[in-house]
Design a protein around this motif. Structure first.
Motif, short mmCIF file in Angstrom:
data_model
loop_
_atom_site.label_atom_id
_atom_site.label_comp_id
_atom_site.label_asym_id
_atom_site.label_seq_id
_atom_site.Cartn_x
_atom_site.Cartn_y
_atom_site.Cartn_z
N THR A 129 4.38 -2.98 8.46
CA THR A 129 3.52 -2.19 7.58
C THR A 129 3.79 -0.69 7.71
OG1 THR A 129 1.89 -3.88 8.10
CG2 THR A 129 1.14 -2.07 6.75
N TYR A 130 4.13 -0.26 8.92
CA TYR A 130 4.42 1.17 9.14
C TYR A 130 5.56 1.63 8.21
CZ TYR A 130 5.60 5.47 11.66
OH TYR A 130 5.84 6.78 11.99
N GLN A 131 6.59 0.81 8.13
CA GLN A 131 7.75 1.18 7.29
C GLN A 131 7.39 1.14 5.79
OE1 GLN A 131 8.03 -0.68 10.12
NE2 GLN A 131 9.17 0.91 11.22
N LEU A 132 6.45 0.27 5.43
CA LEU A 132 5.98 0.24 4.03
C LEU A 132 5.38 1.59 3.65
CD1 LEU A 132 3.92 -3.00 3.27
CD2 LEU A 132 6.21 -2.43 2.50
N PHE A 133 4.52 2.10 4.55
CA PHE A 133 3.87 3.38 4.28
C PHE A 133 4.88 4.53 4.30
CE2 PHE A 133 -0.08 1.17 5.38
CZ PHE A 133 -0.95 1.72 4.47
N GLU A 134 5.83 4.45 5.18
CA GLU A 134 6.85 5.50 5.29
C GLU A 134 7.76 5.53 4.07
OE1 GLU A 134 8.47 6.73 9.61
OE2 GLU A 134 9.26 4.91 8.75
N ASP A 135 7.82 4.36 3.39
CA ASP A 135 8.68 4.23 2.21
C ASP A 135 10.14 4.44 2.60
OD1 ASP A 135 9.17 3.75 -0.42
OD2 ASP A 135 8.84 5.79 -1.11
N SER A 136 10.49 3.96 3.82
CA SER A 136 11.84 4.23 4.32
C SER A 136 12.82 3.10 4.01
CB SER A 136 11.80 4.50 5.83
OG SER A 136 11.13 3.44 6.49
N ILE A 137 12.29 1.88 3.73
CA ILE A 137 13.18 0.76 3.41
C ILE A 137 12.57 -0.08 2.29
CG2 ILE A 137 14.26 0.52 5.70
CD1 ILE A 137 12.25 -1.75 6.20
N ALA A 138 13.35 -0.99 1.76
CA ALA A 138 12.83 -1.89 0.71
C ALA A 138 11.75 -2.78 1.31
CB ALA A 138 13.97 -2.74 0.16
N PRO A 139 10.62 -2.97 0.61
CA PRO A 139 9.53 -3.77 1.17
C PRO A 139 9.94 -5.19 1.56
CG PRO A 139 9.09 -3.18 -1.14
CD PRO A 139 10.26 -2.39 -0.70
N GLU A 140 10.92 -5.75 0.81
CA GLU A 140 11.38 -7.12 1.12
C GLU A 140 11.92 -7.23 2.55
OE1 GLU A 140 11.73 -6.75 -3.34
OE2 GLU A 140 12.03 -5.45 -1.61
N GLU A 141 12.46 -6.12 3.06
CA GLU A 141 13.05 -6.14 4.40
C GLU A 141 12.00 -6.27 5.51
OE1 GLU A 141 16.27 -3.37 5.32
OE2 GLU A 141 16.29 -2.84 3.18
N ARG B 245 -1.35 10.40 -1.25
CA ARG B 245 -1.31 9.64 0.01
C ARG B 245 -2.11 8.34 -0.05
NH1 ARG B 245 -4.40 14.39 1.34
NH2 ARG B 245 -6.61 13.86 1.57
N GLU B 246 -3.04 8.25 -1.01
CA GLU B 246 -3.84 7.01 -1.12
C GLU B 246 -3.04 5.91 -1.82
OE1 GLU B 246 -4.73 9.85 -2.60
OE2 GLU B 246 -6.34 10.65 -1.31
N SER B 247 -1.92 6.27 -2.43
CA SER B 247 -1.19 5.28 -3.25
C SER B 247 0.13 4.83 -2.63
CB SER B 247 -0.88 5.88 -4.62
OG SER B 247 -2.06 6.37 -5.20
N MET B 248 0.36 5.19 -1.37
CA MET B 248 1.65 4.84 -0.74
C MET B 248 1.86 3.32 -0.68
SD MET B 248 2.85 7.83 -0.09
CE MET B 248 4.13 7.83 1.15
N LEU B 249 0.80 2.60 -0.30
CA LEU B 249 0.91 1.15 -0.16
C LEU B 249 1.10 0.49 -1.53
CD1 LEU B 249 0.90 -1.13 1.93
CD2 LEU B 249 -1.56 -1.35 1.61
N LYS B 250 0.35 1.00 -2.51
CA LYS B 250 0.45 0.45 -3.87
C LYS B 250 1.89 0.55 -4.39
CE LYS B 250 -1.52 0.76 -8.46
NZ LYS B 250 -2.66 1.20 -9.25
N LYS B 251 2.47 1.72 -4.18
CA LYS B 251 3.84 1.97 -4.64
C LYS B 251 4.80 0.96 -3.98
CE LYS B 251 7.23 5.67 -4.29
NZ LYS B 251 7.46 6.89 -3.53
N ALA B 252 4.57 0.71 -2.69
CA ALA B 252 5.48 -0.17 -1.94
C ALA B 252 5.33 -1.63 -2.33
CB ALA B 252 5.25 0.00 -0.44
N ILE B 253 4.08 -2.10 -2.55
CA ILE B 253 3.92 -3.55 -2.68
C ILE B 253 3.77 -4.07 -4.11
CG2 ILE B 253 2.99 -3.75 -0.36
CD1 ILE B 253 0.22 -4.24 -1.56
#
Length: 254
Positions: free
Chosen positions: A60-72, A104-112
């Motif tokens: 989940t940390y990497q999801l928020f960081e937006d550093s890699i593809a969520p599938e990974e 900052r409230e939309s980081m998770l939305k963008k990722a998933i």
């Protein structure tokens, strides 16, 4: 197109993680493709499905960081049709790291949001607070399940959570719905348990799930074996309660 459901209540000990893990496993057994996202730094949903938290490298940390593809970040679990994006204690730092970010409230939305194509249900196990992690989960979700324990002070803090949901609806996510209020830790022998059920049903009517999760020893034991109640003891009261909840959610969304 899948549905994203947050399991949220800022009170600790109300059965949030128990519900996240066992509802996810029950939906999987009923042949729905499910992803569980552990958005709680305590990472109990991760360990509750038999994953060693210390060994989590992508989650989940990497999801928020937006550093890699969520599938990974996705890992398979031993439960049928159930995948997980695990958490690690480093998730604690994300609230501080996000403070200066735009949107900052939309980081998770963008990722998933792209993952909705791959699953029937995506469940998010929220942290027991109303901080940025939970705000992100609510902004990313289509609906929210609110577990309420059948104990003294059950309704304390519920008003605060409902206000938070209202402001998320107003500012960040006008499509956020309340999937339902879930009564947990019910003990039919206790007068207090029965009073809480009556009170919640009287106040919230249709919003309350018909299924009530009863106190169950096997349900408490399962996480220490890294298993959902479905894998640990499919014949237990806890398993039949969560399967009943899964049926209710499927029916509501079909």
């Amino acid at each position: 197109m899948g549905k994203i459901i947050a399991i949220a209540n800022q009170k600790g000990g109300v059965g949030k993680t128990t519900t996240s893990v066992n509802l996810a496993a029950s939906l999987g057994v009923l042949e729905k493709k499910v992803l569980l996202i552990d958005a709680d730094p305590q990472a109990n949903a991760t360990s509750g499905l038999g994953i060693d938290v210390e060994e989590v490298e992508l989650g989940t940390y990497q999801l928020f960081e937006d550093s890699i593809a969520p599938e990974e970040c996705i890992q398979k679990t031993s439960s049928p049709n159930l995948d997980i994006i695990p958490a690690h204690i480093d998730l604690v730092a994300i609230e501080i790291e996000l403070v200066d970010q735009d949107a900052r409230e939309s980081m998770l939305k963008k990722a998933i949001t792209p993952l909705k194509e791959l699953y029937d249900f995506i469940l998010i196990d929220c942290a027991p607070s109303l901080g940025l992690l939970t705000l992100n989960a609510l902004t990313a979700s289509d609906s929210v399940v609110i577990p309420i324990q059948c104990e003294y002070f059950a309704l304390e803090g519920l008003g605060k959570l409902l206000n938070t949901i209202k402001s998320v609806q107003k500012i960040h996510n006008n499509k956020l719905d309340i999937e339902g209020l879930l009564l947990t830790m019910y003990d039919s022998r206790l007068r207090l348990s029965n009073q809480v059920v009556e009170e919640v049903q009287k106040h919230f009517g249709e919003m309350v799930f018909d299924t009530i999760i009863q106190r169950n020893v096997r349900l408490s034991e399962a996480p220490s074996y890294g298993e959902s109640i479905i894998n640990y003891d499919a014949g237990s009261k806890g398993a039949s309660n969560y399967l009943s909840l899964a049926h209710e959610i499927i029916k509501k969304n079909s």
